[in-house]
Motif scaffolding. Structure first.
Motif, short mmCIF file in Angstrom:
data_model
loop_
_atom_site.label_atom_id
_atom_site.label_comp_id
_atom_site.label_asym_id
_atom_site.label_seq_id
_atom_site.Cartn_x
_atom_site.Cartn_y
_atom_site.Cartn_z
N GLY A 99 0.81 -1.20 0.00
CA GLY A 99 0.00 0.00 0.00
C GLY A 99 0.85 1.26 0.00
N HIS A 100 0.20 2.39 -0.01
CA HIS A 100 0.90 3.68 -0.04
C HIS A 100 0.21 4.68 0.88
N ARG A 101 0.96 5.68 1.26
CA ARG A 101 0.41 6.84 1.98
C ARG A 101 1.16 8.07 1.49
N ARG A 102 0.41 9.11 1.32
CA ARG A 102 0.98 10.41 0.93
C ARG A 102 0.10 11.48 1.54
N GLY A 103 0.66 12.22 2.47
CA GLY A 103 -0.15 13.21 3.17
C GLY A 103 -1.28 12.53 3.92
N ARG A 104 -2.50 12.97 3.66
CA ARG A 104 -3.67 12.41 4.33
C ARG A 104 -4.29 11.24 3.57
N VAL A 105 -3.67 10.85 2.45
CA VAL A 105 -4.24 9.82 1.58
C VAL A 105 -3.53 8.49 1.81
N THR A 106 -4.32 7.43 1.98
CA THR A 106 -3.78 6.09 2.15
C THR A 106 -4.55 5.12 1.27
N GLY A 107 -3.90 4.01 0.95
CA GLY A 107 -4.57 3.00 0.15
C GLY A 107 -3.84 1.68 0.20
N THR A 108 -4.58 0.61 -0.04
CA THR A 108 -4.01 -0.73 0.01
C THR A 108 -4.86 -1.67 -0.83
#
Length: 439
Positions: free
Chosen positions: A420-429
């Motif tokens: 998964g990834h995170r950038r700032g307030r955005v996350t995903g998996t």
């Protein structure tokens, strides 16, 4: 606890869903308050259960859910129900290698709640030998009771007599039979059945299944077999909401939100605010968090790429508030999505990931994760349990520690690295969260 039954089979593709929906529809038409449940992490079948019964269905997963959560979700299924009809997944005893009662197998659920098993047997290509399979299932696990069998794909009256002769010899009751009929099969695509909301004439199909149940199943005997053990309910164990007002993408491209997640959020006072990216709607600015569930964005990638109001609104929302995407939602948060025809569609570009369906590769299994950073799903190091099931490939490099969402392992604690990834307030998996916290 309401009485219940588990519809299971020795293997996949035996007809469990057909028999389950037929039974649900027929009993609901008799005026019974029937509630559904799906054993395991399948997120498609519960929507069919709801269509058949008129009431929400839930998932019961003995691996992903700790005892408290499992009982809380079972309590949702049994609430104001005359009967709970649970549908198994894969084979009755199929699961992962784990502690007793925690394997994810259908049998764990039947044993925990005292639900007798209706065993669906695909009898095509066999006759008396079917009895040996049923007898093996009846004796394999002393925790469960096989109430009887339903024969599926019976070729003729003579074929049925031969199968029943074998079952009579070992003392296993036959509770009904369905003849071989290709018209009973619901349409499928790469993740399983086509979604309930997309299935043409679903009510008519379900009514036909209900008619077949009335004709071919001994409904009175099946009802008489239902049983159940009382268990403590733990409503406080349901998932906590990531915010008080949650913008949830909901349409044919975004539909895989586990029912117990939504129920837990609502039980704790959260408001779910649906919006449709396919209708070019953006998350409401007044919401605290945006949730993009999985689904089939690869089938609608062109429409999503052209949905400027949705994409611009999503980016604006993410500039000040959390956004989380699961599987299909994760892909839409990425840079681009390549469909099966090789056409590359630009996505929201909120996470550094590009995905492709041009070359399909199955990714399947439980995921036990530890968060790499604080976020809406917990603090750094928090434990999540979920399930991954998709055919997409990542075209971009794997995440580093500074940008990964979590470190994951499979059900047998084999380290699968960062995901998964995170950038700032955005996350995903790619995995769908089932439970948060230690079991």
């Amino acid at each position: 606890m309401s009485p219940g039954l588990l519809v299971a089979a020795p293997r996949s593709s035996s007809g469990k869903t057909t028999v389950t929906l037929a039974l649900m529809r027929a009993l609901a038409r008799r005026g019974l308050r029937v509630r559904g449940a799906k054993c395991g992490p399948d997120y498609i079948d519960p929507a069919f259960h709801q269509a058949a019964t008129g009431h929400p269905s839930v998932n019961l997963d003995s691996f992903a859910m700790g005892p408290g959560l499992l009982d809380a979700v079972a309590g949702l299924a049994a609430h104001e129900a005359d009967l709970v009809v649970a549908e198994g997944s894969m084979g009755l005893f199929d699961g992962v290698r784990a502690g007793a009662g925690r394997t994810g197998a259908n049998a764990d659920i039947a044993a925990r709640y005292g639900w007798p098993v209706i065993l669906v047997l695909d009898v095509s290509g066999a006759a008396q030998s079917v009895a040996a399979v049923a007898l093996g299932c009846a004796h394999y696990d002393p925790r469960i009771t096989i109430a009887g069998v339903v024969l599926n794909k019976v070729a003729s009256a003579r074929h049925r007599r031969l199968v029943e002769a074998g079952l009579a010899r070992v003392g296993i009751p036959v509770l009904g039979a369905l003849m071989r009929d290709a018209g009973l099969v619901l349409p499928e695509r790469h993740l399983g059945l086509v979604q309930a909301r997309e299935t043409a004439d679903l009510d008519a199909r379900l009514d036909r299944l209900g008619d077949l149940a009335e004709q071919g199943l001994d409904l009175d005997a099946i009802l008489a077999a239902a049983a159940g053990a009382a268990v403590p309910s733990s409503p406080g164990a349901l998932p906590r909401p990531p915010g008080q007002r949650i913008a949830v993408a909901s349409d044919a491209a975004f539909s895989f939100l586990y029912p117990h997640q939504a129920a837990g959020w609502r039980a704790m006072g959260a408001e779910l605010v649906p919006f449709s990216p396919l209708a070019d709607a953006a998350p409401q600015a007044g919401c605290d968090v945006c949730w993009l569930p999985g689904g089939y964005p690869e089938l609608h990638a062109g429409r999503i790429a052209a949905a400027r109001t949705f994409l611009d609104g999503l980016r604006a929302f993410a500039s000040s508030k959390p956004v989380h995407g699961e599987c299909g939602g994760y892909m839409v948060l990425g840079e681009s999505l390549e469909d099966a025809a090789g056409v590359v569609h630009p996505m929201a570009n909120l996470l550094p990931v590009a995905t492709s369906y041009r070359v399909r590769r199955l990714h399947l299994g439980y995921r036990v994760a530890r968060l790499c950073a604080d976020g809406v799903l917990g603090a750094t190091g928090a434990r999540l349990v979920g399930h991954e099931f998709h055919y997409a490939s990542e075209l971009t490099p794997p995440p580093g520690t500074a940008e990964a969402f979590a470190r994951i392992a499979d059900a047998e604690a084999v380290d699968l690295g960062l995901a998964g990834h995170r950038r700032g307030r955005v996350t995903g998996t790619f995995f769908h969260v089932i439970a948060v916290g230690d079991a």
